[in-house]
Design a protein around this motif. Structure first.
Motif, PDB file in Angstrom:
ATOM      1  N   SER A  24       0.823  -1.228   0.000  1.00  0.00           N
ATOM      2  CA  SER A  24       0.000   0.000   0.000  1.00  0.00           C
ATOM      3  C   SER A  24       0.850   1.269   0.000  1.00  0.00           C
ATOM      4  CB  SER A  24      -0.959   0.007   1.192  1.00  0.00           C
ATOM      5  OG  SER A  24      -2.065  -0.812   0.935  1.00  0.00           O
ATOM      6  N   TYR A  25       1.816   1.324  -0.889  1.00  0.00           N
ATOM      7  CA  TYR A  25       2.669   2.510  -0.975  1.00  0.00           C
ATOM      8  C   TYR A  25       1.855   3.755  -1.312  1.00  0.00           C
ATOM      9  CZ  TYR A  25       7.249   0.156  -0.781  1.00  0.00           C
ATOM     10  OH  TYR A  25       8.361  -0.527  -0.387  1.00  0.00           O
ATOM     11  N   THR A  26       2.195   4.834  -0.656  1.00  0.00           N
ATOM     12  CA  THR A  26       1.644   6.139  -1.009  1.00  0.00           C
ATOM     13  C   THR A  26       2.512   6.737  -2.119  1.00  0.00           C
ATOM     14  OG1 THR A  26       2.990   7.129   0.744  1.00  0.00           O
ATOM     15  CG2 THR A  26       0.710   6.566   1.280  1.00  0.00           C
ATOM     16  N   PRO A  27       1.934   7.609  -2.952  1.00  0.00           N
ATOM     17  CA  PRO A  27       0.580   8.185  -2.917  1.00  0.00           C
ATOM     18  C   PRO A  27      -0.496   7.314  -3.553  1.00  0.00           C
ATOM     19  CG  PRO A  27       1.818   9.186  -4.696  1.00  0.00           C
ATOM     20  CD  PRO A  27       2.778   8.267  -3.987  1.00  0.00           C
ATOM     21  N   LEU A  28      -0.134   6.130  -4.100  1.00  0.00           N
ATOM     22  CA  LEU A  28      -1.147   5.281  -4.728  1.00  0.00           C
ATOM     23  C   LEU A  28      -2.250   4.902  -3.752  1.00  0.00           C
ATOM     24  CD1 LEU A  28      -2.214   3.576  -7.079  1.00  0.00           C
ATOM     25  CD2 LEU A  28      -0.667   1.738  -6.354  1.00  0.00           C
ATOM     26  N   ALA A  29      -1.889   4.660  -2.485  1.00  0.00           N
ATOM     27  CA  ALA A  29      -2.876   4.247  -1.491  1.00  0.00           C
ATOM     28  C   ALA A  29      -3.607   5.426  -0.864  1.00  0.00           C
ATOM     29  CB  ALA A  29      -2.193   3.424  -0.395  1.00  0.00           C
ATOM     30  N   GLY A  30      -3.258   6.639  -1.267  1.00  0.00           N
ATOM     31  CA  GLY A  30      -3.914   7.805  -0.692  1.00  0.00           C
ATOM     32  C   GLY A  30      -5.318   8.004  -1.228  1.00  0.00           C
ATOM     33  N   ALA A  31      -6.015   8.964  -0.649  1.00  0.00           N
ATOM     34  CA  ALA A  31      -7.412   9.200  -1.016  1.00  0.00           C
ATOM     35  C   ALA A  31      -7.557   9.674  -2.451  1.00  0.00           C
ATOM     36  CB  ALA A  31      -8.022  10.223  -0.057  1.00  0.00           C
ATOM     37  N   ALA A  32      -6.558  10.395  -2.985  1.00  0.00           N
ATOM     38  CA  ALA A  32      -6.669  10.932  -4.340  1.00  0.00           C
ATOM     39  C   ALA A  32      -6.601   9.833  -5.393  1.00  0.00           C
ATOM     40  CB  ALA A  32      -5.562  11.961  -4.578  1.00  0.00           C
ATOM     41  N   MET A  33      -5.705   8.873  -5.207  1.00  0.00           N
ATOM     42  CA  MET A  33      -5.508   7.830  -6.215  1.00  0.00           C
ATOM     43  C   MET A  33      -6.278   6.544  -5.916  1.00  0.00           C
ATOM     44  SD  MET A  33      -1.543   8.067  -7.397  1.00  0.00           S
ATOM     45  CE  MET A  33      -1.037   9.394  -8.470  1.00  0.00           C
ATOM     46  N   ASN A  43      -9.537   1.691   3.152  1.00  0.00           N
ATOM     47  CA  ASN A  43      -9.943   1.810   4.554  1.00  0.00           C
ATOM     48  C   ASN A  43     -10.133   0.433   5.182  1.00  0.00           C
ATOM     49  OD1 ASN A  43      -9.929   4.544   4.054  1.00  0.00           O
ATOM     50  ND2 ASN A  43     -12.152   4.714   3.857  1.00  0.00           N
ATOM     51  N   PHE A  44     -10.659  -0.509   4.404  1.00  0.00           N
ATOM     52  CA  PHE A  44     -10.763  -1.886   4.899  1.00  0.00           C
ATOM     53  C   PHE A  44      -9.375  -2.430   5.228  1.00  0.00           C
ATOM     54  CE2 PHE A  44     -14.924  -2.085   2.572  1.00  0.00           C
ATOM     55  CZ  PHE A  44     -15.701  -2.419   3.672  1.00  0.00           C
ATOM     56  N   TYR A  45      -8.427  -2.171   4.347  1.00  0.00           N
ATOM     57  CA  TYR A  45      -7.033  -2.603   4.565  1.00  0.00           C
ATOM     58  C   TYR A  45      -6.505  -2.032   5.884  1.00  0.00           C
ATOM     59  CZ  TYR A  45      -1.919  -2.589   3.683  1.00  0.00           C
ATOM     60  OH  TYR A  45      -0.558  -2.714   3.786  1.00  0.00           O
ATOM     61  N   LEU A  46      -6.663  -0.732   6.059  1.00  0.00           N
ATOM     62  CA  LEU A  46      -6.099  -0.051   7.221  1.00  0.00           C
ATOM     63  C   LEU A  46      -6.746  -0.518   8.520  1.00  0.00           C
ATOM     64  CD1 LEU A  46      -5.982   3.508   5.639  1.00  0.00           C
ATOM     65  CD2 LEU A  46      -4.006   2.074   6.156  1.00  0.00           C
TER      66      LEU A  46
END
Length: 246
Positions: free
Chosen positions: A57-66, A73-76
């Motif tokens: 879940s690397y950011t920014p891919l996992a962020g809200a924008a992408m 959220n289920f993952y987190l």
């Protein structure tokens, strides 16, 4: 991990002569925390959409924008619950081994699987809070719009990768050390031989546990180039620059 911790639950009290865990209710709470965390993660495939930013879940891919929607959220939340259960189990196992051994059983008289479990619990106790904090920060990013792992607002996307692997590499040894203990017990038992190098193996596991917190940095040999690549993709919508970075 669930399989190995299940073995620990069964075997460790038998090997040290304890009737139960030091904190039986905490042990039950640990199981149900893990169970509902895993259930929440897996039910995401049916309800709302599964997480789709990779297992890291690397950011920014996992962020809200992408990655809009509830999938990440289920993952987190699922990993938060499961991780809390694992951390509680680690504390419980450590206290049980240190405080509830049979009278007269010293540390270097414990079976090797119990030793591997004790060393593993120390890794769990020091590594899992890192993941818990990282998951909490990304949850705040996604739900409340903070900027811990964003490219805007002085956030730092690569900080997620740092925190993830500061947990992720000790996690490798959380899995392998109990396996070392299992192989040692099984082979010595069925060969009908005394385990060779008992003390050397115990000290080697302790050394491995210490080194496990130092080797995570090898994931970042290309950190500078990859961070620049992410910035260009987001700023100029140009993915060609990332082709050479895998």
């Amino acid at each position: 991990m669930p399989f190995l911790i299940g073995l620990m639950n069964i075997i460790v009290p038998l090997q040290i002569g304890a009737r139960d865990f030091a904190f039986p209710y905490v042990n039950a709470l640990s199981f149900w925390s893990f169970f509902f965390g895993a259930l929440l993660f897996n039910i995401s495939f049916v309800i709302g959409g599964s997480p789709d930013a990779g297992w890291t879940s690397y950011t920014p891919l996992a962020g809200a924008a992408m990655s809009p929607g509830p999938g990440q959220n289920f993952y987190l939340l699922g990993l938060q619950l499961s991780g809390i259960g694992t951390l509680a189990t680690g504390i419980n196992l450590m206290v049980t081994i240190l405080k509830m051994r049979a009278p007269g059983m010293k540390l270097f008289q414990m079976p090797i699987f119990t030793w591997s479990t004790l060393v593993t619990t120390f890794i769990i106790i020091f590594a899992f809070p890192i993941l818990t904090v990282a998951l909490a920060l990304m949850t705040i990013d996604r739900i409340f719009g903070s900027q811990f792992f964003t490219l805007s607002g002085e956030g730092l996307p690569m900080m997620w990768a740092n925190l993830f692997w500061m947990w992720g590499h000790p996690e490798v040894y959380i899995v392998i050390l109990p396996a070392f203990g299992i192989f040692s017990e099984v082979i010595a038992t069925f060969a009908k031989k005394q385990l060779f190098g008992y003390k050397a193996m115990v000290w080697s596991m302790i050394l491995i546990a210490g080194l496990s917190f130092l080797v995570w940095v090898h994931h970042f040999f290309t950190m500078g180039g990859w961070s620049l690549c992410q910035l260009r993709v987001l700023s100029f919508n140009n993915a060609d620059c990332c082709a050479n970075w895998g």
